[in-house]
Enzyme design. Structure first.
Site, PDB file in Angstrom:
ATOM      1  N   ALA A  67       0.865  -1.171   0.000  1.00  0.00           N
ATOM      2  CA  ALA A  67       0.000   0.000   0.000  1.00  0.00           C
ATOM      3  C   ALA A  67       0.906   1.227   0.000  1.00  0.00           C
ATOM      4  O   ALA A  67       2.067   1.150   0.425  1.00  0.00           O
ATOM      5  CB  ALA A  67      -0.868  -0.009   1.248  1.00  0.00           C
ATOM      6  N   GLY A 112       0.561  -4.891   1.165  1.00  0.00           N
ATOM      7  CA  GLY A 112      -0.718  -4.958   0.452  1.00  0.00           C
ATOM      8  C   GLY A 112      -0.597  -5.587  -0.929  1.00  0.00           C
ATOM      9  O   GLY A 112      -1.570  -6.139  -1.450  1.00  0.00           O
ATOM     10  N   GLU A 115      -0.739  -9.174  -0.268  1.00  0.00           N
ATOM     11  CA  GLU A 115      -2.121  -9.482   0.155  1.00  0.00           C
ATOM     12  C   GLU A 115      -3.050  -9.559  -1.063  1.00  0.00           C
ATOM     13  O   GLU A 115      -3.951 -10.398  -1.119  1.00  0.00           O
ATOM     14  CB  GLU A 115      -2.599  -8.429   1.158  1.00  0.00           C
ATOM     15  CG  GLU A 115      -1.820  -8.531   2.465  1.00  0.00           C
ATOM     16  CD  GLU A 115      -2.234  -7.489   3.486  1.00  0.00           C
ATOM     17  OE1 GLU A 115      -1.908  -6.305   3.273  1.00  0.00           O
ATOM     18  OE2 GLU A 115      -2.901  -7.851   4.470  1.00  0.00           O
ATOM     19  N   GLU A 135       5.004  -5.197   7.250  1.00  0.00           N
ATOM     20  CA  GLU A 135       4.299  -4.152   7.998  1.00  0.00           C
ATOM     21  C   GLU A 135       4.835  -3.937   9.414  1.00  0.00           C
ATOM     22  O   GLU A 135       4.781  -2.822   9.925  1.00  0.00           O
ATOM     23  CB  GLU A 135       2.791  -4.467   8.066  1.00  0.00           C
ATOM     24  CG  GLU A 135       2.034  -4.205   6.763  1.00  0.00           C
ATOM     25  CD  GLU A 135       2.016  -5.385   5.802  1.00  0.00           C
ATOM     26  OE1 GLU A 135       2.846  -6.307   5.949  1.00  0.00           O
ATOM     27  OE2 GLU A 135       1.173  -5.385   4.888  1.00  0.00           O
TER      28      GLU A 135
HETATM   29  C1  LIG Z   1      -2.475  -2.771   4.575  1.00  0.00           C
HETATM   30  C2  LIG Z   1      -1.241  -2.721   3.776  1.00  0.00           C
HETATM   31  C3  LIG Z   1      -0.086  -2.167   4.325  1.00  0.00           C
HETATM   32  C4  LIG Z   1       1.137  -2.051   3.519  1.00  0.00           C
HETATM   33  O1  LIG Z   1       1.222  -2.521   2.407  1.00  0.00           O
HETATM   34  S1  LIG Z   1       2.415  -1.170   4.216  1.00  0.00           S
HETATM   35  C5  LIG Z   1       3.657  -1.158   2.972  1.00  0.00           C
HETATM   36  C6  LIG Z   1       4.411  -2.443   2.901  1.00  0.00           C
HETATM   37  N1  LIG Z   1       5.503  -2.323   1.944  1.00  0.00           N
HETATM   38  C7  LIG Z   1       6.721  -1.947   2.300  1.00  0.00           C
HETATM   39  O2  LIG Z   1       7.017  -1.656   3.449  1.00  0.00           O
HETATM   40  C8  LIG Z   1       7.752  -1.871   1.202  1.00  0.00           C
HETATM   41  C9  LIG Z   1       8.284  -0.477   1.035  1.00  0.00           C
HETATM   42  N2  LIG Z   1       9.320  -0.414  -0.005  1.00  0.00           N
HETATM   43  C10 LIG Z   1      10.569  -0.843   0.201  1.00  0.00           C
HETATM   44  O3  LIG Z   1      10.922  -1.358   1.242  1.00  0.00           O
HETATM   45  C11 LIG Z   1      11.541  -0.616  -0.907  1.00  0.00           C
HETATM   46  O4  LIG Z   1      11.007   0.317  -1.797  1.00  0.00           O
HETATM   47  C12 LIG Z   1      11.908  -1.876  -1.710  1.00  0.00           C
HETATM   48  C13 LIG Z   1      12.709  -2.839  -0.807  1.00  0.00           C
HETATM   49  C14 LIG Z   1      10.677  -2.570  -2.258  1.00  0.00           C
HETATM   50  C15 LIG Z   1      12.820  -1.461  -2.904  1.00  0.00           C
HETATM   51  O5  LIG Z   1      13.887  -0.686  -2.444  1.00  0.00           O
HETATM   52  P1  LIG Z   1      14.743   0.206  -3.490  1.00  0.00           P
HETATM   53  O6  LIG Z   1      15.190  -0.660  -4.618  1.00  0.00           O
HETATM   54  O7  LIG Z   1      15.816   0.877  -2.702  1.00  0.00           O
HETATM   55  O8  LIG Z   1      13.718   1.258  -4.097  1.00  0.00           O
HETATM   56  P2  LIG Z   1      13.152   2.586  -3.385  1.00  0.00           P
HETATM   57  O9  LIG Z   1      14.030   3.722  -3.723  1.00  0.00           O
HETATM   58  O10 LIG Z   1      12.889   2.324  -1.946  1.00  0.00           O
HETATM   59  O11 LIG Z   1      11.723   2.729  -4.105  1.00  0.00           O
HETATM   60  C16 LIG Z   1      11.549   3.377  -5.358  1.00  0.00           C
HETATM   61  C17 LIG Z   1      10.433   4.414  -5.177  1.00  0.00           C
HETATM   62  O12 LIG Z   1       9.247   3.726  -4.834  1.00  0.00           O
HETATM   63  C18 LIG Z   1       8.692   4.265  -3.643  1.00  0.00           C
HETATM   64  N3  LIG Z   1       7.998   3.203  -2.903  1.00  0.00           N
HETATM   65  C19 LIG Z   1       8.369   1.914  -2.752  1.00  0.00           C
HETATM   66  N4  LIG Z   1       7.488   1.255  -2.010  1.00  0.00           N
HETATM   67  C20 LIG Z   1       6.514   2.135  -1.687  1.00  0.00           C
HETATM   68  C21 LIG Z   1       5.322   2.040  -0.928  1.00  0.00           C
HETATM   69  N5  LIG Z   1       4.896   0.884  -0.391  1.00  0.00           N
HETATM   70  N6  LIG Z   1       4.590   3.167  -0.764  1.00  0.00           N
HETATM   71  C22 LIG Z   1       4.975   4.330  -1.339  1.00  0.00           C
HETATM   72  N7  LIG Z   1       6.082   4.463  -2.081  1.00  0.00           N
HETATM   73  C23 LIG Z   1       6.840   3.381  -2.249  1.00  0.00           C
HETATM   74  C24 LIG Z   1       9.900   4.791  -2.885  1.00  0.00           C
HETATM   75  O13 LIG Z   1       9.525   5.749  -1.927  1.00  0.00           O
HETATM   76  C25 LIG Z   1      10.704   5.381  -4.010  1.00  0.00           C
HETATM   77  O14 LIG Z   1      10.117   6.608  -4.384  1.00  0.00           O
HETATM   78  P3  LIG Z   1      10.978   7.967  -4.402  1.00  0.00           P
HETATM   79  O15 LIG Z   1      12.027   7.717  -5.435  1.00  0.00           O
HETATM   80  O16 LIG Z   1      10.025   9.043  -4.781  1.00  0.00           O
HETATM   81  O17 LIG Z   1      11.572   8.140  -3.049  1.00  0.00           O
END
Ligand SMILES: C/C=C/C(=O)SCCNC(=O)CCNC(=O)[C@H](O)C(C)(C)COP(=O)(O)OP(=O)(O)OC[C@H]1O[C@@H](n2cnc3c(N)ncnc32)[C@H](O)[C@@H]1OP(=O)(O)O
Length: 257
Positions: A67, A112, A115, A135
């Site tokens: 998400a 998400g 999920e 999460e």
């Molecule tokens: C009910 C549901 C709840 C949930 O789903 S909570 C969310 C759960 N997901 C996460 O915690 C994953 C979050 N993302 C990461 O940990 C990392 O990404 C990755 C390991 C997947 C990849 O890392 P890397 O290769 O270093 O890429 P990067 O620079 O972190 O990501 C590229 C751009 O994508 C945005 N992004 C990635 N995941 C999300 C997300 N889940 N929500 C919003 N933005 C996201 C970043 O911020 C960034 O963007 P910018 O370049 O503008 O900083």
């Protein structure tokens, strides 16, 4: 359908391909994406020419990285509950869709995003994909059905390990846990999902729909799965597909559904 910002939708050979397409944000699910997804599901539910669905992510890096974290930064408890409730609505819609839905997991399937894949009827993942429910590293827990659907697929012990650690696993591990159906090279991902749908499309559509309903009832808290199976089995007897299927068997030919 109005023009879509975050999804690409293609219909071909009775399959609707839905591609999550916010590549710069690793296809993270924001409010707009959920709205668009609901519209697309309405459209394909009503489209008699669509018999199955494949969902995947744009680009080579992510299926869906979760998400959109930036959207929840300022939420309070009430808003958090609303977010989960509306997420559940869309995930339940996919879970109960009466045409088979396959997730083609091409990269990170996190939070998400995983999920959503778990809500699909089947999952095929690229050998390079990484799956996780991270999460707990955000001070959250999975909120789109992950605590329930992961536990159903892999059992309580593995679900505890994955959710409490927040660690990612490889697609080979996910396969051995029973979380996904197949692992392929990334270039073979869509063709594997198409192959599975091709087999299903040769079968009775009324039977496929009835089977989805009965299988899903196995973890329902509201209904008894055995009773649903009895009812769905009985309903098959009134259907033209039953007449055709049994006639074809007796006449030693392939059925034409
Ligand atoms: C009910 C549901 C709840 C949930 O789903 S909570 C969310 C759960 N997901 C996460 O915690 C994953 C979050 N993302 C990461 O940990 C990392 O990404 C990755 C390991 C997947 C990849 O890392 P890397 O290769 O270093 O890429 P990067 O620079 O972190 O990501 C590229 C751009 O994508 C945005 N992004 C990635 N995941 C999300 C997300 N889940 N929500 C919003 N933005 C996201 C970043 O911020 C960034 O963007 P910018 O370049 O503008 O900083």
């Amino acid at each position: 359908m109005n023009t879509l910002e975050n999804l690409l939708v293609k219909k071909q050979s009775h399959i609707c391909y839905i591609t999550f397409s916010r590549e710069q944000q690793l296809n993270a699910l924001n409010t707009k994406t959920f709205e668009e997804l609901s519209t697309v599901l309405d459209d394909i539910a009503a489209d008699q020419d669509i018999w199955g669905v494949i969902v995947t992510g744009a680009g080579s890096k992510a299926f869906i990285a979760g998400a959109d974290i930036k959207e929840f930064q300022s939420l309070d408890e009430k808003e958090g509950r609303l977010l989960a409730t509306s997420g559940h609505g869309v995930m339940d819609r996919i879970y109960n869709f009466d045409k088979p839905v396959i997730a083609a997991i091409n990269g990170f399937a996190l939070g998400g995003g995983l999920e959503l894949a778990l809500a699909c009827h089947m999952r095929v993942a690229a050998v390079s994909a990484k799956l996780g429910l991270p999460e707990v590293s955000l001070g959250l827990i999975p909120g789109y059905g992950g605590t329930q659907r992961l536990t159903d697929l892999v059992g309580r012990g593995k679900a505890m390990e994955m959710i409490l650690s927040g660690n990612m696993i490889t697609s080979e591990e996910a396969l051995s846990w029973g979380m996904i159906n197949h692992v392929t090279e990334v270039e073979d991902l869509l063709s594997k999902a198409e192959e599975i749908l091709g087999h299903i499309f040769s079968r009775s559509k009324t039977s496929v729909k009835a089977a989805i309903r009965a299988i899903n009832a196995s973890i329902s808290k509201e209904e008894n799965g055995y009773e649903v199976e009895v009812a769905e089995f009985g309903k098959c007897f009134g259907q033209p597909d039953f007449t055709e299927g049994v006639s074809a068997f007796v006449e030693k030919r392939k059925p034409k559904f």
